[in-house]
Design a protein around this motif. Structure first.
Motif, short mmCIF file in Angstrom:
data_model
loop_
_atom_site.label_atom_id
_atom_site.label_comp_id
_atom_site.label_asym_id
_atom_site.label_seq_id
_atom_site.Cartn_x
_atom_site.Cartn_y
_atom_site.Cartn_z
N ASN A 269 0.69 -1.06 -0.07
CA ASN A 269 0.45 -0.16 -0.22
C ASN A 269 0.49 1.04 -0.13
O ASN A 269 1.46 1.76 0.98
N GLN A 270 0.76 2.26 -0.94
CA GLN A 270 1.70 3.17 -1.48
C GLN A 270 0.98 4.05 -0.74
O GLN A 270 1.86 5.17 -0.07
N GLN A 271 -0.21 3.74 -0.50
CA GLN A 271 -0.37 5.26 -0.16
C GLN A 271 -0.27 5.79 1.21
O GLN A 271 -0.32 6.75 1.66
N ASP A 272 -0.53 4.71 2.33
CA ASP A 272 0.28 4.36 3.33
C ASP A 272 2.20 4.23 3.39
O ASP A 272 2.27 5.49 4.10
N LEU A 273 2.69 3.68 2.58
CA LEU A 273 3.79 3.83 2.46
C LEU A 273 4.57 5.18 2.59
O LEU A 273 5.42 5.50 3.04
N PHE A 274 4.17 5.92 1.72
CA PHE A 274 4.57 6.70 1.79
C PHE A 274 4.51 8.50 2.22
O PHE A 274 5.87 8.63 1.96
N GLY A 275 4.00 8.05 2.66
CA GLY A 275 3.35 9.07 4.11
C GLY A 275 4.89 8.84 5.40
O GLY A 275 4.29 9.88 6.08
N ARG A 276 5.51 7.74 5.02
CA ARG A 276 5.79 7.31 6.48
C ARG A 276 7.46 7.41 5.86
O ARG A 276 8.40 7.08 6.80
N VAL A 277 8.33 7.46 5.03
CA VAL A 277 9.02 8.10 4.16
C VAL A 277 9.87 9.28 3.98
O VAL A 277 9.30 9.92 3.75
N ALA A 278 11.29 9.15 3.60
CA ALA A 278 11.83 10.71 3.91
C ALA A 278 11.70 11.08 2.71
O ALA A 278 11.44 12.27 2.55
N ALA A 279 12.08 11.02 1.73
CA ALA A 279 11.64 10.78 -0.13
C ALA A 279 11.69 9.55 -0.69
O ALA A 279 11.34 8.57 -0.37
N VAL A 280 10.90 9.57 -2.05
CA VAL A 280 10.59 8.58 -2.90
C VAL A 280 11.56 8.87 -4.55
O VAL A 280 11.09 9.85 -4.89
N VAL A 281 12.05 7.92 -4.49
CA VAL A 281 12.92 7.65 -5.91
C VAL A 281 12.30 6.22 -7.20
O VAL A 281 12.14 5.82 -6.59
N HIS A 282 11.34 7.38 -7.62
CA HIS A 282 10.48 6.03 -8.19
C HIS A 282 10.91 6.81 -9.69
O HIS A 282 11.38 8.02 -10.51
N HIS A 283 10.44 6.10 -10.97
CA HIS A 283 10.86 6.17 -12.89
C HIS A 283 9.30 7.83 -12.72
O HIS A 283 9.39 7.33 -14.53
N GLY A 284 8.30 8.18 -12.25
CA GLY A 284 7.45 8.93 -12.44
C GLY A 284 6.69 8.68 -13.41
O GLY A 284 5.96 8.95 -14.00
N GLY A 285 5.91 7.74 -13.00
CA GLY A 285 4.44 7.18 -13.73
C GLY A 285 3.06 7.68 -13.17
O GLY A 285 3.77 8.58 -11.94
N ALA A 286 2.00 8.37 -13.80
CA ALA A 286 1.23 9.03 -12.72
C ALA A 286 0.98 8.80 -12.09
O ALA A 286 0.74 9.62 -11.41
N GLY A 287 0.86 7.45 -12.05
CA GLY A 287 0.01 7.10 -10.42
C GLY A 287 1.05 7.38 -9.10
O GLY A 287 1.06 8.15 -8.14
N THR A 288 2.35 6.43 -9.25
CA THR A 288 3.20 6.69 -8.17
C THR A 288 3.77 8.57 -8.18
O THR A 288 3.60 9.08 -7.26
N THR A 289 3.64 9.36 -8.98
CA THR A 289 4.07 10.73 -8.80
C THR A 289 2.53 11.04 -8.43
O THR A 289 3.01 11.69 -6.68
N THR A 290 1.09 11.32 -8.26
CA THR A 290 0.18 11.93 -7.97
C THR A 290 0.24 10.99 -6.47
O THR A 290 0.19 11.50 -5.12
N THR A 291 0.59 9.76 -6.17
CA THR A 291 0.44 9.59 -5.03
C THR A 291 1.24 9.85 -4.06
O THR A 291 1.15 10.30 -2.17
N ALA A 292 2.73 9.77 -4.70
CA ALA A 292 3.90 10.40 -3.54
C ALA A 292 3.05 11.75 -3.07
O ALA A 292 3.84 12.96 -2.23
N ALA A 293 2.70 12.55 -4.00
CA ALA A 293 2.61 14.01 -4.07
C ALA A 293 1.20 14.35 -2.94
O ALA A 293 1.68 15.03 -2.56
N ARG A 294 0.14 13.12 -3.15
CA ARG A 294 -0.46 13.02 -2.22
C ARG A 294 -0.62 13.63 -0.54
O ARG A 294 -0.24 13.87 0.14
N ALA A 295 0.32 12.13 -0.34
CA ALA A 295 0.88 11.84 0.51
C ALA A 295 2.44 12.86 1.31
O ALA A 295 2.71 13.18 2.55
#
Length: 378
Positions: A269-295
């Motif tokens: 569950n990245q919606q939960d996980l991303f709120g608990r990390v210092a930063a997210v290094v990722h490929h830039g998919g629309a979904g991942t970008t939005t999930t990290a931004a929301r968190a």
């Protein structure tokens, strides 16, 4: 109203359509969805109670992106892999809503069956950078060869055929504002977000609780990152004096040693996980970008191609992270972007932008569809 949703792609192409399906069902629509038969994708539909009409060929079976010489044949193969399934599933429906590789097939199915059709885009840059002549040259031959085989006339404007002049843009207006070209009247609904209530695995929770927030690095369905790329990510994060979380992803990434400050995880569950990390290094998919931004998580985007370059640029422009130059990370190339993402100023900016990200895009789109916004026929 009976609605067929169709998507042929990775999780980032499937999950938003499931979010739309859930909202359509809540409003009383009869929904079915054509989607790849990959186990993790089937699980998303099953969890939400969305009836699936599976394609025969899994998305993972398409080994790598085609080069320029192979692209025409790849499109022909994608059409052949979908047409019969979509046509059969569309019988008795009122509208087809399609995205990803289904855009090569669904408009012709809708035209042949006399159904309304709507195209879905997850990134405004698909239209911002539209070059009609280029699309005609790249895709015109396989599309028109197929249309001739089903007794439909050729199309002369492939861009309008694929996207229509009124696509639905399922992107958050803060992250991906519509500034589209003349001739397209996109309806920007906001991102289609499927809430994830799954708990994080016990091992991951133990790791998170054992120290300072780690940096997460994962590249989703991208299979272009190899052992060298994951080594670079791990070493760069360690050089920044941070603990490391690595997402295995479809590339099957692994760890480089057995140090305690590094953990390998699968799909969570990245919606939960991303709120608990210092930063997210990722490929830039629309979904991942939005999930990290929301968190509110600072981001480092290492784009592998396509619309990922757009999302990397937007992350940098918004000040919520940094864009890596090129698709191949090294320890040296990651040092600067990671340093930017880990500053207090970037975290503060990411938290501020998080408050502006909407969550009702799928509901907005469902209401538009059921109110008759999809009444146009090709």
């Amino acid at each position: 109203m009976r609605v067929l949703l169709s998507t042929y792609g990775s999780r980032g192409d499937v999950e938003p359509m499931v979010a739309l399906a859930v909202q359509l069902q809540a409003l009383g629509a009869d929904v079915r969805m054509c989607a790849p038969p990959d186990a993790e994708l089937r699980a998303v539909l099953a969890r939400e109670g969305v009836p699936q009409v599976p394609f025969d060929r899994p998305w993972r079976s398409w080994e790598r992106p085609p080069d320029a010489a192979e692209r025409t044949q790849r499109v022909a193969d994608l059409i052949a892999a979908q047409y019969d399934t979509v046509t059969e599933a569309a019988e008795g429906c009122d509208v087809i809503v399609a995205t990803a590789m289904s855009q090569f097939v669904a408009p012709s199915v809708a035209e042949r069956l006399g159904l309304a059709y709507r195209c879905v885009l997850f990134c405004p840059d698909v239209l911002d950078g539209l070059d009609g002549q280029g699309l005609d040259e790249l895709f015109g031959k396989p599309i028109n060869t197929h249309r001739a085989s089903i007794d439909l006339p050729p199309v002369s404007d492939v861009g309008t055929f694929l996207f229509t002049d009124r696509p639905l843009l399922a992107a958050d207006p803060t992250l991906g504002p519509w500034r589209g070209p003349m001739g397209f009247d996109a309806r920007q609904t906001g991102a289609w977000i499927l809430p994830d209530e799954r708990p994080l695995p016990a091992e991951l929770l133990t790791f998170l609780d054992a120290g300072e927030p780690p940096v997460y690095a994962g590249f989703g369905s991208m299979r272009t990152l190899d052992a060298g790329g994951v080594r670079a990510a791990i070493e760069a994060i360690r050089a920044a004096d941070r603990r490391v979380l690595i997402g295995r992803g479809w590339a099957g990434l692994g760890l480089i040693d057995d140090q305690d400050a590094c953990l390998l995880i699968g799909e969570v569950n990245q919606q939960d996980l991303f709120g608990r990390v210092a930063a997210v290094v990722h490929h830039g998919g629309a979904g991942t970008t939005t999930t990290a931004a929301r968190a509110g998580a600072p981001q480092v985007v290492v784009p592998q191609g396509g619309d990922q370059v757009y999302w990397a640029r937007r992350v940098a422009e918004l000040g919520i992270g940094a864009a890596h130059r090129g698709p191949t990370p090294t320890v040296q190339s990651l040092a600067g972007p990671l340093g930017t993402a880990l500053t207090p100023g970037t975290r503060a900016r990411a938290a501020a932008v998080a408050d502006s990200i909407g969550t009702d895009g799928a509901r907005t789109a469902a209401e538009l569809l059921l109110a008759g916004d999809a009444a146009e026929r090709l």
